[in-house]
Design a protein around this motif. Structure first.
Motif, short mmCIF file in Angstrom:
data_model
loop_
_atom_site.label_atom_id
_atom_site.label_comp_id
_atom_site.label_asym_id
_atom_site.label_seq_id
_atom_site.Cartn_x
_atom_site.Cartn_y
_atom_site.Cartn_z
N VAL A 1 26.79 64.42 78.71
CA VAL A 1 25.80 65.21 77.99
C VAL A 1 24.92 65.92 79.01
O VAL A 1 25.03 65.68 80.21
CB VAL A 1 24.90 64.36 77.08
CG1 VAL A 1 25.67 63.78 75.94
CG2 VAL A 1 24.21 63.31 77.92
N LYS A 2 24.01 66.75 78.49
CA LYS A 2 23.00 67.36 79.36
C LYS A 2 21.64 66.79 78.98
O LYS A 2 21.38 66.51 77.81
CB LYS A 2 22.99 68.87 79.15
CG LYS A 2 24.25 69.53 79.65
CD LYS A 2 23.90 70.82 80.38
CE LYS A 2 25.14 71.53 80.88
NZ LYS A 2 25.86 70.76 81.89
N ASN B 1 14.54 59.31 74.33
CA ASN B 1 14.21 59.11 72.92
C ASN B 1 14.30 60.37 72.09
O ASN B 1 13.92 60.37 70.92
CB ASN B 1 12.76 58.59 72.81
CG ASN B 1 12.65 57.21 73.34
OD1 ASN B 1 13.66 56.53 73.54
ND2 ASN B 1 11.43 56.76 73.60
N ALA B 2 14.73 61.46 72.69
CA ALA B 2 14.72 62.72 71.94
C ALA B 2 16.08 63.38 71.98
O ALA B 2 16.88 63.14 72.89
CB ALA B 2 13.67 63.65 72.55
N GLY B 3 16.35 64.18 70.97
CA GLY B 3 17.58 64.96 70.95
C GLY B 3 18.70 64.26 70.25
O GLY B 3 18.52 63.47 69.32
N LEU C 1 21.00 66.75 75.05
CA LEU C 1 21.47 67.97 74.42
C LEU C 1 22.97 68.08 74.46
O LEU C 1 23.59 67.73 75.45
CB LEU C 1 20.90 69.21 75.14
CG LEU C 1 19.41 69.39 75.08
CD1 LEU C 1 19.02 70.56 75.97
CD2 LEU C 1 18.98 69.67 73.65
N PRO C 2 23.54 68.58 73.39
CA PRO C 2 24.97 68.88 73.48
C PRO C 2 25.15 70.13 74.31
O PRO C 2 24.27 70.99 74.36
CB PRO C 2 25.36 69.15 72.02
CG PRO C 2 24.11 69.62 71.38
CD PRO C 2 22.97 68.97 72.09
N ASP C 3 26.29 70.22 74.94
CA ASP C 3 26.61 71.42 75.69
C ASP C 3 27.02 72.49 74.70
O ASP C 3 27.94 72.29 73.92
CB ASP C 3 27.76 71.13 76.66
CG ASP C 3 27.82 72.18 77.75
OD1 ASP C 3 28.14 71.81 78.88
OD2 ASP C 3 27.55 73.37 77.45
N PRO D 1 14.59 71.85 71.41
CA PRO D 1 15.67 72.83 71.48
C PRO D 1 16.97 72.22 70.99
O PRO D 1 17.25 71.05 71.22
CB PRO D 1 15.76 73.17 72.97
CG PRO D 1 15.10 72.05 73.67
CD PRO D 1 14.10 71.46 72.74
N ALA D 2 17.77 73.00 70.30
CA ALA D 2 18.98 72.47 69.69
C ALA D 2 20.09 72.30 70.71
O ALA D 2 20.94 71.45 70.55
CB ALA D 2 19.45 73.41 68.58
#
Lengths: 311, 303, 385
Positions: C278-279, C268-270, C357-359, C227-228
């Protein structure tokens, strides 16, 4: 479970504490016979006088109060006084039918077009016209009749008194029936069917013709029946806009002869004929309404009745 | 077929075209007549023919007819006052009686009729189809000197020789009730039928007794019904003249409608009749506007 | 007419001051099953209606196989719609409903009957020609609506939440049927739904929409696994969003070191190059619940708060020592779970599955468990980690 540990809540007004309520004096499921009795009383009061009046149209004698035996002389028998033979009575029946037919034929298409147009043409002008229409629904008929009389005698004199003026006035007076009934049905139908038709290739006019009008047919029919019945019954506008005695429909004839003039039971006969005409039209309309809505009916058979009454 | 103007709202002409005949008819035969009425009211008389001379330009309207009517109301020999008051009185009484009868009946049929609802509806709608003439005629027959009503009264030992049709207020009021109540019942029924049963069940569920539920829940929910019903009864009734004419015919029970009609038919007084009609219209305008606005609002809400 | 490529270019629709659809650009390939996914009010239905022709766009272009159709009325576009309410004409029989649009395509009468029969067979309603819509069940009505649109062989079929009114089991069966039908017919399907399970099941690609904009576009696997942003992560299933801070100097060899409460985690992801607050997101099925004493990287002690039995799986809600509650998923394979409510456990959050993930900057609001409907705690910021 009735628990002794639970204290009854002290009752605020109207909310009964569960445990301290006395046993109900009557079965909570009993039928409300008082209301029902009252309703039946009303129905009797409403219908019995009419039944008696119809009965007396078959009276052998000339009285509207003492029964003297059964006879159809007021309808067809007597050469002088029966509806069939007396020219002014005769003409009255025909005039009523003419007025009813003409008014319905003009009023319903105009009213339906008005309803559809106003519903879609969402501007202030449209709402304004709608306002005017609703006004015509609540105004006392006398005021409109007077205004129309003055209009026809002082301004638009090409509309002659008599049948032309009567029809013109009746159309205006009854325009609210198809307009309001069809409009209500239009609102409940919504836009999705026309959109579906357009999606499938229909032009806007085509969608109206192939989809909207068939779906409106029950409402159109119901309003036509109502317009006809209302016109048959009408006499305020008709009387005000009438010319000679020849163009008097039944309603006006009865009105003008009630205090003397034609003998009693003849009026009863005339009124009974009016009743019959309205009833026949109503029954036709009811049957047609049920047939037209055969594809849409849900449970509960009262839609046809309320639909036909325009509710 | 060439390119159309685009979907939806931009192309209005179809709708305008459909609405046009009705709109024209309304404007010409509903709005215009009242302007004519104004012009006649503000006009004069042709003294010779005793006919009306309407004045079309508002600037030239005269107060001749208005002052004549004013004298008829308040001057010596005034005769409009009592019909006006009587009209209000009759209408008020008849409306109250009608509501008192119509509400229980409509309530019963909409909530308790169950399987017999269709039957009751037919019986309630039936008077709708019976013409007004016939209904009045029926009562004229019954209330005659030698009619059933008097016979029934004397059967029960009561005096049976009253002339009910000779100018009694009671008769006229009863006639008004009888004449207008079918409309009222049907309108009340239509509204009451739409009351959501689950609201009433919720009230019972929360502990309210039957009576309390009725007063605190059903009556408030019936408010729109009662308002609508009152309007469609009171407004036309104020212009009634024929009930009195049929059931009484005496000047002692005349309503304002009779006064208007009388003046209109009298040569030379047509202008004053127009003024009276206008005055009645003005009095009714505020309630009519209120009714129209609230009806339009509720129909828009339902859309 | 084959084809069915739909291209939206900077498509915007404004109602008064509000942009219901805000500058959307995307391209749908011919023959694709494409879904617009999002909650009510995100603009998906408005977009669909613009493609169908019922709403004119405020700005932007709608290209159907290269032609701008934005000015064409709906009856002139090679696009057909299956409406949410089906909109079957109640006064016509099933056969007449299906045949309705063919009148405008000048189909010769001889062919009418055969094409209607074909269409009904395609939706498995052969034999229902003479029935009326009010005699059909919801699922059957939906199929008639489908047949009515498909019989016209449009390049693109638009579907506006057609399964919304059906019960869950029927919905699932029809999802499979619809996807199979689309492959069989080969027409582009543009499908609008708020149900992420539907979108994931049926689509070749999907676009997640948020307040009029496209939050992410991709295949179901892409959008679910990568998910972006937090919004997309949370819309497509449970994301167990947590707050954390990136530890400075921790970026090396494709991983990111984060501080969550008093615990250090590796992801390791995102967005591995993010800094600051960050989230973190992790899917329930990737979390492992292990006995309390287990040690290792990316492990946080916690306590089992609640177990919810769902038939084939059990949702285990574990409250971490940091204060957040995570929802995890355990398959019911017959063995009894080694923990119950109140048991102390150790929660393993594998680095490969932990996504930074970015908010997105828009409110995520309450997070609902899509299966039970219960409201999970708001993890996105009000409770400090």
């Amino acid at each position: 479970m009735a628990s002794t540990a639970e204290k009854p809540v002290s009752g605020s007004s109207g909310v009964e504490p569960r445990d301290s309520q006395p046993p109900p004096r009557s079965n909570p499921w009993r039928r409300p016979w008082a209301l029902e009795g009252f309703t039946w009383l009303y129905i009797l009061w409403s219908i019995v006088p009419i039944a008696i009046a119809v009965l007396f149209s078959f009276n052998k004698g000339a009285s509207q109060a003492t029964w003297q035996g059964f006879s159809t002389k007021w309808y067809v028998g007597s050469q002088v006084t029966s509806v069939l033979h007396n020219p002014s009575l005769h003409h009255a029946v025909i005039q009523t039918l003419i007025l009813g037919g003409l008014t319905t034929l003009i009023c319903v298409p105009i009213g339906v077009g008005f309803a559809i147009g106003i519903d879609r043409w969402r501007t202030r002008t449209a709402s304004g016209l709608n306002f005017v229409l609703i006004f015509s629904f609540v105004i006392p008929e006398l005021l409109l009749a007077v205004a129309l009389f003055l209009l026809v005698t002082q301004a638009l004199t090409f509309i002659h008194l008599g049948t032309p003026a009567e029809v013109a006035g009746l159309v205006v007076w009854n325009l609210s029936w198809p307009a309001i009934i069809v409009r209500a049905r239009l609102i409940s139908i919504g836009r999705s069917y026309e959109e579906a038709a357009a999606d499938l290739g229909a032009s806007r006019l085509g969608a109206i013709r192939r989809v909207l009008l068939p779906m409106l047919m029950p409402a159109i029919f119901a309003s036509a029946v109502l317009v006809f019945a209302s016109t048959v019954d009408d006499f305020v506008i008709v009387e005000q806009l009438s010319s000679t005695a020849n163009t008097q429909p039944m309603s006006v004839l009865i009105y003008s002869n009630v205090h003397g003039g034609l003998s009693g039971p003849a009026l009863n006969a005339l009124a009974t004929i009016m009743l019959l005409i309205s009833l026949i039209v109503a029954v036709i309309g009811f049957v047609a309404y049920r047939w037209l809505t055969r594809g849409e009916r849900t449970e509960g058979g009262t839609e046809a009745l309320t639909g036909i009454a325009g509710i | 077929m060439g390119r159309r103007q685009g979907s939806g709202r931009r192309n209005r002409w179809l709708w305008i075209g459909l609405a046009a005949p009705g709109a024209v008819w309304l404007l010409v035969l509903f709005v215009a007549p009242f302007y004519v009425m104004l012009s006649v009211a503000g006009g004069g008389i042709n003294e010779f023919f005793q006919t009306v001379v309407p004045v079309w330009n508002p600037i030239h309207w005269s107060s001749f007819n208005f002052s004549a009517v004013w004298h008829d109301i308040v001057g010596p020999g005034a005769f409009i006052g009592s019909p006006a008051l009587r009209t209000i009185g009759y209408t008020a009484i008849a409306t109250v009686i009608s509501l008192a009868i119509a509400y229980p009946v409509a309530y019963f049929v909409s909530r308790y009729a169950g399987k017999r609802k269709s039957l009751f509806l037919i019986l309630l709608i039936a008077p709708f189809w019976v013409s007004y003439m016939m209904r009045m005629l029926a009562w004229i027959d019954l209330l005659q000197q030698g009619g059933f009503f008097n016979s029934a009264l004397s059967f029960f030992g009561l005096p049976g020789n009253t002339d009910w049709l000779g100018g009694k207020s009671v008769t006229v009021i009863m006639g008004l009730v009888y004449g207008y109540i079918p409309y009222l019942i049907l309108v009340l029924y239509a509204f009451l039928d739409r009351i959501d049963q689950s609201l009433i069940e919720a009230a019972r569920d929360l502990g309210l007794s039957k009576w309390r539920t009725f007063w605190s829940v059903t009556i408030p929910l019936s408010k729109p019904a009662l308002v609508a019903g009152t309007f469609i009864t009171v407004l036309p009734m104020l212009g009634d003249y024929f009930t009195n004419q049929l059931l009484s015919g005496a000047p002692g029970t005349s309503m304002i409608g009779n006064a208007i009609e009388g003046q209109l038919d009298s040569p030379g007084e047509t202008g004053q009749g127009a003024v009276l009609a206008l005055m009645l219209l003005v009095v009714l305008l505020i309630p009519m506007i209120y009714y129209v606005v609230s009806t339009a609002r509720t129909s828009r809400e339902m859309a | 007419m084959s084809g069915g490529n739909v291209k939206l270019e900077s498509l915007t629709k404004r109602f008064d001051e509000v942009a219901a659809v805000d500058d959307i650009s995307l391209e749908i390939q011919a023959g694709e099953f494409f879904s617009l996914l999002g909650p009510s009010g995100c603009g998906k239905t408005t977009t669909l209606r613009m493609v169908a022709g019922f709403e004119p766009p405020s700005t932007g272009k709608i290209l159907l196989d290269g032609d701008d159709v934005a000015k064409l009325p709906p009856n002139r576009r090679d696009v057909n719609t299956v409406f949410q309410s089906y909109a079957l004409f109640p006064f016509l029989t099933v056969a007449e409903n299906v045949a309705f649009g063919m009148k405008y395509k000048s189909v010769p009468k001889a062919q009418l009957k055969t094409r209607v029969a074909e269409a009904l067979e395609m939706v498995q309603l052969s034999g229902y020609e003479q029935r009326r819509p009010n005699q059909l069940s919801g699922g059957q009505q939906q199929r008639v609506a489908l047949a009515r649109a498909l019989v016209l062989r449009p390049s693109v079929l638009l579907l506006d939440e057609p399964l919304g009114a059906l019960d869950a089991k029927l919905r699932r069966a029809l999802q499979v049927e619809l996807a199979a039908l689309q492959k069989q017919v080969g027409i582009t399907f543009l499908y609008v739904t708020h149900d992420q399970e539907e979108a994931l099941t049926m689509s070749d690609r999907l676009a997640v929409m948020n307040h009029g904009k496209v939050a992410q576009l991709g295949t179901p696997e892409d959008v679910y696994n990568e998910p972006a942003d937090a919004y997309v992560a949370d819309f497509l299933g449970v994301s167990n969003l947590m707050d954390a801070r990136v530890k400075p100097g921790g970026q090396s060899t494709g991983c990111c070191r984060l501080q969550m409460g008093e615990f250090t985690l590796e992801a390791n992801a995102g967005e591995l190059n993010a800094t600051g607050a960050v989230k973190l997101a992790i899917r329930p099925e990737r979390i492992n619940v292990e006995p309390y004493e287990t040690v290792g990287a990316n492990r946080v002690p916690g306590m089992v708060e609640r177990l919810v039995f769902l038939g084939s799986t059990t949702h285990v809600y574990v409250r971490l020592a940091t204060g957040s509650t995570l929802q995890t998923l355990v398959r019911n394979d017959g063995a009894e779970l080694p923990y119950g409510q109140g048991t102390a456990v150790s929660v393993s959050i594998p680095a490969d599955a932990l996504r930074v993930l970015p908010d997105p900057g828009v409110s995520v609001g309450e997070i609902h468990d899509e299966t039970t409907g219960e409201e999970l705690l708001d993890l996105s910021g009000t409770r400090s980690a």
